[in-house]
Design a protein around this motif. Structure first.
Motif, mmCIF file in Angstrom:
data_model
loop_
_atom_site.group_PDB
_atom_site.id
_atom_site.type_symbol
_atom_site.label_atom_id
_atom_site.label_comp_id
_atom_site.label_asym_id
_atom_site.label_seq_id
_atom_site.Cartn_x
_atom_site.Cartn_y
_atom_site.Cartn_z
ATOM 1 N N LYS A 100 0.847 -1.179 0.000
ATOM 2 C CA LYS A 100 0.000 0.000 0.000
ATOM 3 C C LYS A 100 0.886 1.234 0.000
ATOM 4 O O LYS A 100 1.849 1.317 0.757
ATOM 5 C CB LYS A 100 -0.910 0.029 1.232
ATOM 6 C CG LYS A 100 -1.839 1.228 1.221
ATOM 7 C CD LYS A 100 -2.869 1.152 2.316
ATOM 8 C CE LYS A 100 -3.838 2.301 2.151
ATOM 9 N NZ LYS A 100 -4.908 2.267 3.111
ATOM 10 N N ALA A 101 0.525 2.188 -0.850
ATOM 11 C CA ALA A 101 1.225 3.471 -0.877
ATOM 12 C C ALA A 101 0.505 4.415 0.066
ATOM 13 O O ALA A 101 -0.686 4.638 -0.061
ATOM 14 C CB ALA A 101 1.241 4.034 -2.288
ATOM 15 N N GLY A 102 1.218 4.925 1.054
ATOM 16 C CA GLY A 102 0.645 5.870 1.999
ATOM 17 C C GLY A 102 0.976 7.292 1.577
ATOM 18 O O GLY A 102 1.356 7.552 0.431
ATOM 19 N N SER A 103 0.857 8.228 2.506
ATOM 20 C CA SER A 103 1.129 9.624 2.184
ATOM 21 C C SER A 103 2.617 9.879 1.937
ATOM 22 O O SER A 103 2.979 10.575 0.998
ATOM 23 C CB SER A 103 0.667 10.550 3.299
ATOM 24 O OG SER A 103 -0.097 9.921 4.252
ATOM 25 N N ALA A 130 8.552 -0.133 5.724
ATOM 26 C CA ALA A 130 8.142 1.177 5.202
ATOM 27 C C ALA A 130 9.302 1.759 4.399
ATOM 28 O O ALA A 130 10.430 1.824 4.871
ATOM 29 C CB ALA A 130 7.773 2.112 6.335
ATOM 30 N N VAL A 131 8.992 2.179 3.183
ATOM 31 C CA VAL A 131 9.993 2.781 2.300
ATOM 32 C C VAL A 131 9.523 4.190 1.963
ATOM 33 O O VAL A 131 8.379 4.390 1.578
ATOM 34 C CB VAL A 131 10.173 1.944 1.011
ATOM 35 C CG1 VAL A 131 11.184 2.583 0.082
ATOM 36 C CG2 VAL A 131 10.572 0.515 1.348
ATOM 37 N N VAL A 132 10.433 5.165 2.118
ATOM 38 C CA VAL A 132 10.086 6.569 1.833
ATOM 39 C C VAL A 132 9.816 6.724 0.351
ATOM 40 O O VAL A 132 10.571 6.239 -0.487
ATOM 41 C CB VAL A 132 11.227 7.525 2.267
ATOM 42 C CG1 VAL A 132 10.879 8.954 1.946
ATOM 43 C CG2 VAL A 132 11.502 7.372 3.751
ATOM 44 N N ILE A 133 8.728 7.427 0.038
ATOM 45 C CA ILE A 133 8.362 7.656 -1.368
ATOM 46 C C ILE A 133 9.225 8.744 -1.939
ATOM 47 O O ILE A 133 9.474 9.761 -1.377
ATOM 48 C CB ILE A 133 6.873 8.047 -1.499
ATOM 49 C CG1 ILE A 133 6.012 6.892 -1.049
ATOM 50 C CG2 ILE A 133 6.529 8.437 -2.922
ATOM 51 C CD1 ILE A 133 4.524 7.162 -1.088
#
Length: 133
Positions: A100-103, A130-133
């Motif tokens: 899932k892509a979050g904010s 969690a990977v920073v976008i």
């Protein structure tokens, strides 16, 4: 004599009327009813790699294969999971993955469910990278 017979008949009638309302309690054997299988919910709390609290939930019915598994990350919502592997044997091991892509982060979720219909099911491992976008 008529008076005493009349009194005796009246007393006997009253006694029959009075004691006829008292009936012995009947011993009844309850019918065997098949109880519906109980629904069991297993949860496992964990923390994502960026520190957000999350929970994995597994629901199954006694003696059955689990019906649903979900992962929810606080502030990001539910993560859709896809079954990626299943191993047979005495104890099954099913692996699920989700994305899932979050904010600000993308979340990659990995869940391992173990057990079988006889002994029940558990969430053996769960993690969210969690990977920073």
């Amino acid at each position: 004599m008529k008076k005493s017979i009349s009194l005796l008949v009246t007393t006997l009638a009253f006694s029959l009327f009075l004691f006829s309302s008292f009936t012995p309690e009947r011993n009844t054997i309850p019918q065997k009813t098949k109880l519906p299988p109980s629904v069991i919910t297993v949860t496992k709390n964990f923390t994502t790699s960026n520190g957000l609290p999350a929970v994995a939930t597994l629901t199954y019915t006694t003696g059955q294969v689990y019906s649903s598994i979900s992962v929810t990350i606080q502030g990001e919502g539910s993560i859709p999971l896809t079954s990626v592997s299943h191993s047979t044997g005495t104890i099954y091991a099913d692996r699920f993955k989700g994305y899932k892509a979050g904010s600000y982060y993308e979340y990659f979720v990995d869940v391992l469910v173990t057990g079988n219909p006889t002994i029940g099911w558990q969430i053996a491992e769960v993690g969210a990278e969690a990977v920073v976008i």
